[in-house]
Design a protein around this motif. Structure first.
Motif: not given
Length: 157
Positions: A19-25, A125-127, A155-157
């Motif tokens: 989540a960190e890596a994806i969100t940073r990008q 990763i896609k989620e 978005l959590a649902a």
């Protein structure tokens, strides 16, 4: 104004790192992302790094760390990625942060063939990408805390 998100998993070795890596990008100046664990494992799961790289996501600067290292980070949102972390009491200095559980199955615990493991990581990763992109479409940087809470929960649902 950018928003600071802290992704938490108990061991900070797979989902919170993803989540960190994806969100940073994807964050594009709207979201500053970090990740931590309440009981960090001491290392990032090697498959987390492998599948992030295969997906074209930068892994530089990622490290396994404790949430105690974030006393001064002052996140706008704390997103727990595993059920165990969701049930833990966060340190007092996270008091004003929005808190939401974004639980996902741990792809590093999938057993089966190499292809089964690959599919589990790709799904996770896609989620995470889907959730972050949806937030960015809503102009997360300019949301008030109530709007942010609403969208994180949706978005959590």
């Amino acid at each position: 104004m950018s928003r600071r998100f802290l992704f938490i998993c108990t061991h900070n070795r797979c989902r919170s790192i993803l989540a960190e890596a994806i969100t940073r990008q994807l964050g594009d100046g709207q979201i500053e992302a970090a990740s931590a664990g309440s009981q960090p494992a001491g290392e990032i799961h090697p498959l987390s790094l492998r599948f992030l790289r295969e997906h074209g996501i930068d892994t530089s600067g990622l490290k396994n760390q404790s949430w105690h290292e974030f006393e001064h980070f002052q996140p706008h949102a704390i997103l727990t990625m595993c059920d165990q972390a969701a049930e833990e009491v966060c340190p007092v200095w996270f008091g004003a942060s929005q808190r939401q559980h974004w639980g996902l199955t741990d792809p590093s615990r999938v057993t089966g063939s190499d292809e089964d493991v690959r599919r589990a990581f790709q799904y996770t990763i896609k989620e995470i990408e889907r959730r972050v992109k949806s937030l960015l479409e809503q102009d997360v940087a300019n949301m008030d805390s109530q709007e942010l809470a609403y969208h994180l929960k949706r978005l959590a649902a």
